[in-house]
Design a protein around this motif. Structure first.
Motif, PDB file in Angstrom:
ATOM      1  N   VAL A 149      -2.602  -7.304  17.937  1.00  0.00           N
ATOM      2  CA  VAL A 149      -1.089  -7.237  17.675  1.00  0.00           C
ATOM      3  C   VAL A 149      -0.398  -8.567  17.412  1.00  0.00           C
ATOM      4  CG1 VAL A 149       0.993  -6.449  18.528  1.00  0.00           C
ATOM      5  CG2 VAL A 149      -0.917  -5.203  18.861  1.00  0.00           C
ATOM      6  N   GLY A 150       0.259  -8.999  16.482  1.00  0.00           N
ATOM      7  CA  GLY A 150       0.822 -10.221  16.218  1.00  0.00           C
ATOM      8  C   GLY A 150       0.065 -11.017  15.098  1.00  0.00           C
ATOM      9  N   GLY A 151      -1.257 -10.567  14.808  1.00  0.00           N
ATOM     10  CA  GLY A 151      -2.140 -11.080  13.908  1.00  0.00           C
ATOM     11  C   GLY A 151      -1.751 -10.795  12.487  1.00  0.00           C
ATOM     12  N   ARG A 152      -2.400 -11.934  11.585  1.00  0.00           N
ATOM     13  CA  ARG A 152      -1.878 -11.867  10.342  1.00  0.00           C
ATOM     14  C   ARG A 152      -2.910 -11.673   9.075  1.00  0.00           C
ATOM     15  NH1 ARG A 152       1.941 -16.557  12.209  1.00  0.00           N
ATOM     16  NH2 ARG A 152       3.976 -15.589  12.138  1.00  0.00           N
ATOM     17  N   TYR A 153      -2.893 -10.978   8.175  1.00  0.00           N
ATOM     18  CA  TYR A 153      -3.771 -11.027   7.240  1.00  0.00           C
ATOM     19  C   TYR A 153      -2.841 -12.006   5.986  1.00  0.00           C
ATOM     20  CZ  TYR A 153      -6.063  -8.958   2.747  1.00  0.00           C
ATOM     21  OH  TYR A 153      -6.716  -8.932   1.615  1.00  0.00           O
ATOM     22  N   VAL A 154      -3.961 -12.919   5.724  1.00  0.00           N
ATOM     23  CA  VAL A 154      -3.536 -14.028   4.752  1.00  0.00           C
ATOM     24  C   VAL A 154      -4.331 -13.855   3.730  1.00  0.00           C
ATOM     25  CG1 VAL A 154      -2.830 -16.352   4.363  1.00  0.00           C
ATOM     26  CG2 VAL A 154      -2.624 -15.358   6.700  1.00  0.00           C
ATOM     27  N   CYS A 155      -3.638 -13.263   2.360  1.00  0.00           N
ATOM     28  CA  CYS A 155      -4.532 -13.015   1.284  1.00  0.00           C
ATOM     29  C   CYS A 155      -3.946 -13.885   0.005  1.00  0.00           C
ATOM     30  CB  CYS A 155      -4.572 -11.423   0.796  1.00  0.00           C
ATOM     31  SG  CYS A 155      -5.165 -11.078  -0.637  1.00  0.00           S
ATOM     32  N   ILE A 156      -4.889 -14.808  -0.339  1.00  0.00           N
ATOM     33  CA  ILE A 156      -4.574 -15.465  -1.614  1.00  0.00           C
ATOM     34  C   ILE A 156      -5.064 -14.692  -2.896  1.00  0.00           C
ATOM     35  CG2 ILE A 156      -5.018 -17.680  -2.783  1.00  0.00           C
ATOM     36  CD1 ILE A 156      -5.950 -18.627   0.251  1.00  0.00           C
ATOM     37  N   VAL A 163      -3.463  -4.466  -7.838  1.00  0.00           N
ATOM     38  CA  VAL A 163      -3.848  -5.149  -6.519  1.00  0.00           C
ATOM     39  C   VAL A 163      -2.710  -5.219  -5.453  1.00  0.00           C
ATOM     40  CG1 VAL A 163      -4.815  -7.054  -5.713  1.00  0.00           C
ATOM     41  CG2 VAL A 163      -5.539  -6.438  -7.789  1.00  0.00           C
ATOM     42  N   ILE A 164      -1.586  -6.039  -6.100  1.00  0.00           N
ATOM     43  CA  ILE A 164      -0.530  -6.212  -5.127  1.00  0.00           C
ATOM     44  C   ILE A 164       0.264  -4.821  -4.539  1.00  0.00           C
ATOM     45  CG2 ILE A 164       1.085  -6.552  -6.583  1.00  0.00           C
ATOM     46  CD1 ILE A 164       0.382  -8.599  -3.520  1.00  0.00           C
ATOM     47  N   LYS A 165       0.382  -4.025  -5.732  1.00  0.00           N
ATOM     48  CA  LYS A 165       0.815  -2.670  -5.227  1.00  0.00           C
ATOM     49  C   LYS A 165       0.197  -1.827  -4.028  1.00  0.00           C
ATOM     50  CE  LYS A 165       2.695   1.638  -7.514  1.00  0.00           C
ATOM     51  NZ  LYS A 165       1.903   2.787  -6.769  1.00  0.00           N
ATOM     52  N   LEU A 166      -1.127  -1.789  -4.204  1.00  0.00           N
ATOM     53  CA  LEU A 166      -2.173  -1.355  -3.312  1.00  0.00           C
ATOM     54  C   LEU A 166      -1.911  -2.002  -1.930  1.00  0.00           C
ATOM     55  CD1 LEU A 166      -5.749  -0.370  -3.908  1.00  0.00           C
ATOM     56  CD2 LEU A 166      -5.148  -1.586  -1.703  1.00  0.00           C
ATOM     57  N   ALA A 167      -1.986  -3.233  -1.832  1.00  0.00           N
ATOM     58  CA  ALA A 167      -1.915  -4.024  -0.505  1.00  0.00           C
ATOM     59  C   ALA A 167      -0.414  -3.956   0.146  1.00  0.00           C
ATOM     60  CB  ALA A 167      -2.093  -5.435  -0.872  1.00  0.00           C
ATOM     61  N   VAL A 168       0.505  -3.974  -0.676  1.00  0.00           N
ATOM     62  CA  VAL A 168       1.998  -3.871  -0.190  1.00  0.00           C
ATOM     63  C   VAL A 168       2.311  -2.390   0.309  1.00  0.00           C
ATOM     64  CG1 VAL A 168       4.369  -4.127  -0.775  1.00  0.00           C
ATOM     65  CG2 VAL A 168       2.785  -5.857  -1.540  1.00  0.00           C
ATOM     66  N   GLU A 169       1.838  -1.557  -0.458  1.00  0.00           N
ATOM     67  CA  GLU A 169       2.091  -0.056   0.191  1.00  0.00           C
ATOM     68  C   GLU A 169       1.262   0.189   1.256  1.00  0.00           C
ATOM     69  OE1 GLU A 169       1.165   2.376  -3.363  1.00  0.00           O
ATOM     70  OE2 GLU A 169       3.340   2.050  -4.172  1.00  0.00           O
ATOM     71  N   HIS A 170       0.121  -0.505   1.327  1.00  0.00           N
ATOM     72  CA  HIS A 170      -0.818  -0.148   2.530  1.00  0.00           C
ATOM     73  C   HIS A 170      -0.142  -0.855   3.893  1.00  0.00           C
ATOM     74  CE1 HIS A 170      -4.719   0.265   4.679  1.00  0.00           C
ATOM     75  NE2 HIS A 170      -4.224  -0.709   5.163  1.00  0.00           N
ATOM     76  N   PHE A 171       0.525  -1.921   3.596  1.00  0.00           N
ATOM     77  CA  PHE A 171       0.862  -2.381   4.887  1.00  0.00           C
ATOM     78  C   PHE A 171       2.594  -2.439   5.157  1.00  0.00           C
ATOM     79  CE2 PHE A 171      -2.751  -5.146   4.246  1.00  0.00           C
ATOM     80  CZ  PHE A 171      -3.353  -4.878   5.501  1.00  0.00           C
ATOM     81  N   ALA A 172       3.415  -1.948   4.081  1.00  0.00           N
ATOM     82  CA  ALA A 172       4.577  -1.695   4.264  1.00  0.00           C
ATOM     83  C   ALA A 172       5.339  -0.938   5.468  1.00  0.00           C
ATOM     84  CB  ALA A 172       5.286  -1.090   2.888  1.00  0.00           C
ATOM     85  N   MET A 173       4.817  -0.210   6.055  1.00  0.00           N
ATOM     86  CA  MET A 173       5.204   0.590   6.998  1.00  0.00           C
ATOM     87  C   MET A 173       4.311  -0.027   8.395  1.00  0.00           C
ATOM     88  SD  MET A 173       7.964   1.968   6.037  1.00  0.00           S
ATOM     89  CE  MET A 173       8.547   2.570   7.426  1.00  0.00           C
ATOM     90  N   GLY A 174       5.150  -0.601   9.367  1.00  0.00           N
ATOM     91  CA  GLY A 174       4.382  -0.893  10.583  1.00  0.00           C
ATOM     92  C   GLY A 174       3.890  -2.505  10.398  1.00  0.00           C
ATOM     93  N   LEU A 201      -0.023 -13.588   0.261  1.00  0.00           N
ATOM     94  CA  LEU A 201       0.399 -12.432   0.732  1.00  0.00           C
ATOM     95  C   LEU A 201       0.146 -12.579   2.334  1.00  0.00           C
ATOM     96  CD1 LEU A 201       1.333  -9.348   0.692  1.00  0.00           C
ATOM     97  CD2 LEU A 201      -1.033  -8.739   0.347  1.00  0.00           C
ATOM     98  N   VAL A 202       1.003 -12.250   3.108  1.00  0.00           N
ATOM     99  CA  VAL A 202       0.986 -12.585   4.654  1.00  0.00           C
ATOM    100  C   VAL A 202       1.457 -11.299   5.059  1.00  0.00           C
ATOM    101  CG1 VAL A 202       1.545 -13.854   6.431  1.00  0.00           C
ATOM    102  CG2 VAL A 202       1.357 -15.019   4.421  1.00  0.00           C
ATOM    103  N   CYS A 203       0.828 -10.505   5.800  1.00  0.00           N
ATOM    104  CA  CYS A 203       0.874  -9.172   6.666  1.00  0.00           C
ATOM    105  C   CYS A 203       0.830  -9.402   8.032  1.00  0.00           C
ATOM    106  CB  CYS A 203       0.201  -7.986   6.046  1.00  0.00           C
ATOM    107  SG  CYS A 203       0.234  -7.933   4.210  1.00  0.00           S
ATOM    108  N   THR A 204       1.784  -9.240   8.761  1.00  0.00           N
ATOM    109  CA  THR A 204       1.853  -9.549  10.347  1.00  0.00           C
ATOM    110  C   THR A 204       2.080  -8.235  10.981  1.00  0.00           C
ATOM    111  OG1 THR A 204       3.115 -11.468  10.133  1.00  0.00           O
ATOM    112  CG2 THR A 204       3.047 -10.806  12.008  1.00  0.00           C
ATOM    113  N   LYS A 205       0.902  -7.754  11.812  1.00  0.00           N
ATOM    114  CA  LYS A 205       1.035  -6.581  12.526  1.00  0.00           C
ATOM    115  C   LYS A 205       1.907  -6.511  13.613  1.00  0.00           C
ATOM    116  CE  LYS A 205      -2.811  -3.788  14.568  1.00  0.00           C
ATOM    117  NZ  LYS A 205      -4.222  -3.660  14.805  1.00  0.00           N
ATOM    118  N   PHE A 206       2.591  -5.487  13.725  1.00  0.00           N
ATOM    119  CA  PHE A 206       3.464  -5.334  14.758  1.00  0.00           C
ATOM    120  C   PHE A 206       3.204  -4.311  15.779  1.00  0.00           C
ATOM    121  CE2 PHE A 206       7.328  -5.670  11.672  1.00  0.00           C
ATOM    122  CZ  PHE A 206       7.359  -7.035  11.953  1.00  0.00           C
ATOM    123  N   ARG A 207       3.371  -4.420  17.072  1.00  0.00           N
ATOM    124  CA  ARG A 207       2.774  -3.462  17.987  1.00  0.00           C
ATOM    125  C   ARG A 207       3.441  -2.033  17.851  1.00  0.00           C
ATOM    126  NH1 ARG A 207       0.719  -4.075  23.063  1.00  0.00           N
ATOM    127  NH2 ARG A 207       1.485  -6.566  22.777  1.00  0.00           N
TER     128      ARG A 207
END
Length: 690
Positions: A149-156, A163-174, A201-207
């Motif tokens: 929790v609080g960790g980040r997926y940093v994708c270049i 590609v970006i549609k798949l990733a953003v839709e995967h992480f958009a909620m939560g 792309l930086v995706c941060t995981k919420f609790r």
């Protein structure tokens, strides 16, 4: 030597990467950029104390360089046994704690929540083309599992749409999703930059998932984040950045003078369009000074729809007369605030310099050009939504002659003025207005929109003036015959300026207008002074169907039938009228609805020469006499088509027309205290037999 994949499918296969690294040998491959170009954004989101999983590490030096600056908890994984063995051997002595493991990124076997960051440089791009994205989806699910929790997926990534549609839709909620757009990175295998920019792309995981999606876009590594309301808006913003870089890539090699690449610059905070830039190159000439490489032209507010700025032909003429190799023509957007010319120049300078032509000397001074040195003036006085045409704007602007004008703009084609009328203040309404195209008038003091009235004796469109002048071909006996008034059928209302003029100034004329869009009628009555009475009526409906109905019912005839209707299909090469209006079958119906003295008038706007010839052939097959009047500086031409030859031969211009034009001028003036602002003779001087 090319080492890039031949097909997209190869991009994600283990066999491809085995071949790639065997062929590459020990030389490091820095996919999408090296440490120096990425360290700013990486240090922002990954801390030295973090436990980091690097997926698809390849033989990049990035992990080694991160290790050397203090990142000691790096676990690198790759599907290639060759590269893992090589990297372990390369770092065994200097970096004993830097581990490289041969693992599948979709099933790593690590404990859930065991990493504070996951770093991905190009791996998502490589995997997203396999199994219609299913392979990449499994990797993203694994990334989400191993992050705390609080960790980040940093994708270049290059952020290709799938590609970006798949990733953003995967992480958009939560998760919180933020994308940084970096400038194009240098590919060491090529002397040129990537056409597409590199994104992080930086995706941060919420609790606990927030009640709304957190979606942000930043320009550069330190740009302020702009919040987007939906996944669609975020993906659209990414595509805009990509389009800009593609344009830069194209412009570095120069453009053809016949093309005008354009782009929109948006407000960084709101995301709303702020400037539209059109890049116009001119053919090189021995007469062009060597210092005239590049200039920026600021179009005054409210004048971006002028032919000189809003059409391809006009922009080419402007660039040619300015005598610069490349001219960037900048239009400002409605609903945006602009302080002054200096502020606009300061805002644009960092961006437009990227659009400089190839070969421009370093430190070349780039001038900003304008008309009159000010930003112009525009006031939006009305807005609305048409069910047929979409959003519209009614706005008052100041013209080049200093007068105020009111315009109707449909936002789906904001470079085109749908209708225009000249304004006068209430105090000036009783005085005679100055003539058009004379010496620049003194700018009148601005009044509130309610205190400005439409000057109904002034036609802003030259093709409307030609249509009025064409009435002279009826003969003065017809125009002055009170027992048999001139009957006019007009298809296409717009702001109502043309039918209102005919009703007001042609004695006893009776005008019927057919308009498809009820909203256009409402706008004409509310903002353009259009008034219905017993001599000016409007029928709401399809003009084609109305003509067919009139013809089938019989018994009604018109002295003049006018077509002034736009085509909604911008791909045809003919923007006025729609093709169905010039089919031979319909033209025959028009012919049958005309009185023996009748005229058919057509506003034709056609850029396709073959299509224009086809239209003229159709018209000629029905009407014995056809005359054309071109509009200087515009594509428009008005066709005046006679039902009968009358007193003149079918292929000659009537000899009596000049005198009739003068008589019509007197008649129009006699029906107004101030007199309409139109020169009938001038409008008919350039008539040509088609």
């Amino acid at each position: 030597m090319s080492l890039l994949p031949r097909t997209a499918e190869e991009f994600s296969s283990a066999d491809y990467w085995e071949r790639f690294f065997r062929k590459r040998g020990e030389k490091a491959f820095e996919w999408y950029g090296d440490y120096n170009s990425l360290c700013g954004v990486l240090h922002k989101y990954i801390k030295p104390r973090d436990k980091v999983l690097v997926v698809g590490c390849g033989n990049s030096e990035l992990s080694e360089q991160l290790y050397d600056v203090g990142y000691r908890q790096l676990t690198n994984i790759d599907i290639s046994e060759t590269v893992v063995s090589h990297m372990n051997q390369r770092n065994a002595e200097r970096r004993p704690d830097l581990s490289f493991l041969q693992l599948d990124a979709t099933q790593t076997g690590f404990e859930s929540g065991s990493f504070q960051a996951t770093l991905d440089k190009g791996t998502l791009d490589a995997m997203a083309s396999e199994e219609d994205g299913a392979l990449a989806g499994r990797m993203l699910a694994e990334v989400g599992r191993v992050l705390a929790v609080g960790g980040r997926y940093v994708c270049i990534t290059l952020a290709q749409e799938h590609v970006i549609k798949l990733a953003v839709e995967h992480f958009a909620m939560g998760w919180a999703v933020r994308i940084h757009c970096l400038s194009g990175q240098q590919n060491e295998e090529s002397d040129s930059s990537f056409a597409l920019p590199v994104f992080v792309l930086v995706c941060t995981k919420f609790r606990q998932a927030p009640p709304f999606a957190v979606l942000e876009l930043c320009q550069g590594e330190d740009g302020a984040p702009s919040r987007l309301a939906s996944v669609e808006e975020l993906l659209s913003a990414v595509k805009e950045r990509q389009a800009y870089n593609l344009m830069l890539h194209k412009l570095r090699g120069g453009t053809d003078s016949s093309s005008t690449p354009s782009l929109t610059l948006c407000n960084a905070v709101s995301g709303h369009p702020r400037y539209t830039l059109a890049v116009q190159d001119s053919p090189s000439s021995a007469k062009t000074p060597r210092s005239n490489h590049f200039a920026i032209f600021i179009v005054p507010q409210g004048r971006e729809s002028d032919w000189l700025y809003g059409s391809a032909e006009g922009r080419a003429q402007l660039a040619s007369s300015a005598k610069f190799r490349r001219l960037v023509i900048v239009a400002m957007h409605r609903d945006q605030e602009y302080e002054d010319m200096q502020a606009v120049q300061s805002e644009l300078s960092p961006v437009v310099m990227e659009l400089a032509p190839p070969g421009m000397p370093a430190n070349q001074q780039v001038p900003f050009l304008s008309v009159g040195g000010d930003l112009g003036w525009r006031e939006v006085i009305g807005r609305g939504l048409s069910a047929l045409t979409g959003e519209y704007s009614v706005e008052d602007v100041r013209g080049e002659d200093g007068h105020l004008y009111r315009r109707l703009i449909f936002m789906n084609n904001s470079q085109l003025v749908q209708s225009e009328s000249r304004l006068q203040s209430a105090s000036a309404a009783s005085s005679a207005p100055k003539k058009k195209n004379k010496k620049k008038a003194k700018q009148p003091a601005l009044t509130g929109a309610k205190d400005r009235s439409v000057d109904r004796g002034f036609l802003c469109c030259t093709h409307h003036e030609v249509m009025v002048a064409g009435l002279a071909m009826l003969g003065m006996d017809a125009i002055n015959n009170k027992d048999q008034p001139v009957s006019v059928l007009l298809v296409g209302l717009g702001g109502g300026g043309l039918p209102q003029f005919v009703r007001d100034f042609v004695p006893c004329a009776r005008v019927e207008v057919v308009e498809l869009d009820p909203t256009v009628l409402e706008v004409a009555q509310t903002w353009f002074g259009f008034q219905i009475d017993d001599r000016l009526k409007v029928t709401l409906g399809d003009g084609l169907e109305h003509i067919k109905t009139l013809e089938s019912e019989g018994g009604r005839y018109f002295d003049v039938i006018m077509f002034d209707v736009d085509s909604k299909d911008t791909t045809l090469g003919m923007s006025c009228p729609p093709p169905a209006f010039v089919e031979t079958s319909l033209l025959k119906k028009v012919y049958s609805l005309l009185s023996p003295r009748g005229l058919f008038m057509l506003n034709l706007v056609c850029r396709d020469s073959a299509l224009r010839k086809s239209v003229l052939d159709h018209v000629h097959s029905v009407f014995p006499c056809v005359f054309s009047r071109g509009i200087e500086g515009e594509v428009n031409e008005v066709l005046l088509c006679c039902r009968s030859t009358g007193e003149h031969k079918p292929h000659t211009i009537p000899q009596t027309l000049q005198q009739t034009a003068k008589d019509l001028q007197k008649t129009l003036r006699a029906n107004s205290q101030t007199g309409p602002q139109i020169d009938i003779t001038a409008m008919l001087n350039d008539l040509k037999v088609v």
